[in-house]
Design an enzyme around this catalytic site. Structure first.
Site, PDB file in Angstrom:
ATOM      1  CD  GLU A  35     -57.333  23.718 -12.020  1.00  0.00           C
ATOM      2  OE1 GLU A  35     -57.592  24.688 -12.769  1.00  0.00           O
ATOM      3  OE2 GLU A  35     -56.199  23.515 -11.524  1.00  0.00           O
ATOM      4  NE  ARG A 261     -45.716  15.427  -8.755  1.00  0.00           N
ATOM      5  CZ  ARG A 261     -46.317  16.292  -9.568  1.00  0.00           C
ATOM      6  NH1 ARG A 261     -46.202  17.597  -9.338  1.00  0.00           N
ATOM      7  NH2 ARG A 261     -47.023  15.883 -10.587  1.00  0.00           N
ATOM      8  CE  LYS A 271     -54.387  17.478 -14.603  1.00  0.00           C
ATOM      9  NZ  LYS A 271     -55.351  18.285 -13.903  1.00  0.00           N
TER      10      LYS A 271
END
Length: 554
Positions: A35, A261, A271
């Site tokens: 994104e 992750r 983020k």
């Protein structure tokens, strides 16, 4: 350690091997779908190396697709930074970069199809009411009173949403699945919302935007992705991924697979937290060399090979774990030890005057650019009567373990002569400001003729030739291993994460390439920063020669 040529194996590659052997797929197509609402970080590097690495090894393809369904937070600058990062890591995507927004017409059509099948409805409930109806992990959700609205009415209402006739937050389009599902993501999730925002790709064409879970699976299917790889937090969402694909008339049916992750010590990879660090100016920007962003690592002097090697070493599993920062630092040390040229710089200078060296005289000495690689050639280093050495390399008195310069004793200057310290000059506070020495002019490149054993070697720069430089000593951004677990993660920022010194570097470093690390002999690895100019050299510490945190138990 150089990158190995052995192809790694993991559970994802085993799945791919099985799919190719069974004939389920004849080729492999992956994708990397960031994104564009921030810079990529080291966790994304793991995903990049996985997706592009699989495509390379299986002679398939990997798409770069921007998940750009939230125009409020996205920016073309983030798009460009992401493309730069993927290229810097050494990968090429298949064809042109793709955008989820490029599929908005098709996505809208599939939303209409779900309405026509009685599988989606427009809900005018408030966000608070929808939250209450959603239930909890222990309690089933409750049906909205709009759930049984007729297909014709839903089509008309969705058309009004698309035409901009409803305000933001006034209504949403929800998939009609199962409000009693054990999985929260299946309790009639929102798939479209009203948003009046200018989009960096589609401009003002749309005022309704699809949600990620609806967009992602359809984009995969449109692109013919065979193996859609994502991190474990999307594991439950795989049920929604499959439901959408199974209930629309799209020919291809991709499969989603989840891996753990990256969690890295002494940093944050959320983020939201990275944005907070930037916006609240705890760091100088997304590419601050203390940031775990790929841009920050690049500016600090990390190499693409070291990041790829790190991703290879940590592997791909379904197990969540915390990776030691020392492993990342070991990868860059191993790379630079083998590949970085050497140079000399003094960070905390004290002056040395060689009293028996001719006044107003100097000479050029020859120094190897790399001790173990003759192919890297040599450079000329100026030598003169007055030098700078590191203040910590001199003591008036010391025991035998101290192998540097001591009053009344000798030491070798790197690539130069043997000197003996005779006396010192101090300031009013008792700090040594000048060390007066004698040199043995017959020791250039050889041991003293009378067989004296010189055990220590120190670095130096010629005072009249040295170039002033700002030296930024970067260290770990946080002083606790897991700052994300702290109640206030910003309070755990390491106050010593950036220490700035005014030092001196040898003249050859004026031509150092920005972002390309060199070893300051006996000190660490450094690279010239983008803030450098002809008038002001700036060097960033990439990493020290040794892991000082390991000694401290950090």
């Amino acid at each position: 350690m150089a990158e190995t040529d052995i192809r790694p194996t993991n559970f994802i590659r085993q799945i791919i091997d099985k799919d190719l052997q069974s004939g389920l797929h004849s080729t492999v197509c992956t994708r990397f779908p960031p994104e564009p609402n921030g810079y990529l970080h080291i966790g994304h590097a793991k995903s990049i190396c996985l997706n592009f690495g699989i495509a390379q090894d299986y002679k398939g393809s990997c798409n770069l697709r921007f998940d750009d369904t939230n125009p409020d937070k996205e920016d073309i600058d983030f798009v460009n930074s992401i493309k730069d990062d993927v290229h810097w890591l050494g990968f090429e995507w298949n064809g042109e970069e793709r955008y989820s927004s490029g599929y908005f017409d098709q996505l809208h059509g599939y939303a209409v199809e779900l309405i026509e099948k009685g599988l989606a409805y427009v809900d005018f409930s408030s966000q608070e009411a929808m939250r209450e109806m959603r239930g909890t992990l222990k309690e089933h959700g409750k049906n909205s009173r709009f759930r049984e609205t007729s297909i014709e009415t839903n089509l008309a209402e969705f058309s009004k949403m698309t035409a901009g006739e409803y305000a933001e937050g006034h209504c949403v389009l929800r998939a009609k699945i199962d409000m009693s599902s054990a999985f929260m993501c299946m309790r009639d999730p929102v798939i479209y919302r009203v948003k009046f925002a200018h989009h960096h790709q589609t401009g003002d064409k749309w005022c309704v935007y699809p949600m990620y879970d609806f967009t992602h699976c359809i984009s995969d299917a449109i692109e013919g992705i065979t193996h859609s790889l994502c991190t474990l937090e999307f594991q439950d969402n795989r049920r929604l991924y499959d439901w959408v694909i199974e209930n629309i008339s799209i020919p291809t049916q991709p499969r989603q697979y989840e891996f753990s992750r990256l969690n890295l010590e002494f940093t944050v990879l959320s983020k939201r937290k990275l944005i907070q660090l930037v916006e609240e100016k705890f760091v100088s920007g997304w590419d601050d060399p203390r940031m775990p962003t790929i841009a920050g690592l690049r500016r600090r002097g990390y190499t693409p090979a070291s990041v790829r090697e790190f991703c290879k070493r940590i592997g791909v599993t379904k197990m969540d774990n915390m990776v030691e920062m020392g492993m990342l630092e070991a990868c860059i040390r191993d790379d630079l030890n083998e590949n970085a040229n050497r140079a000399m710089a003094v960070l905390d200078p004290v002056k040395v005057v060689i009293e028996n060296y001719p006044q107003d005289s100097s000479e050029m000495l020859n120094a190897a650019n790399h001790p173990n690689d003759e192919g890297r050639g040599t450079r000329e280093v100026p030598f003169s009567r007055e030098l700078y050495i590191e203040a910590e390399d001199f003591r008036e008195e010391a025991n035998k373990k101290f192998k540097r310069l001591v009053l009344g004793k000798e030491v070798r200057l790197r690539n130069a002569y043997v000197i003996r310290a005779d006396k010192v000059e101090k300031d009013a506070d008792g700090k040594v400001t000048t060390i007066f020495c004698h040199y043995d002019g017959d020791t250039l490149g050889k041991d003293p003729a009378d067989g004296r054993k010189i055990k220590g070697v120190i670095h130096w720069v010629s005072a009249i030739h040295a170039v002033p430089a700002e030296i930024r000593l970067y260290d770990r951004l946080f002083n606790v291993p897991n700052p994300a677990a702290e109640e206030n993660f910003a309070a755990a920022i390491n106050p010593e994460s950036l220490v700035t010194k005014q030092g001196w570097v040898e003249p050859s470093l004026k031509n150092a390439e920005q972002g390309v690390a060199v070893q300051f002999e006996r000190t660490g690895y450094f690279c010239q920063d983008k803030d450098s100019s002809e008038e002001r050299l700036v060097f960033n510490r990439t990493v020290g020669l040794r892991d000082t945190w390991a000694k401290m138990g950090g």
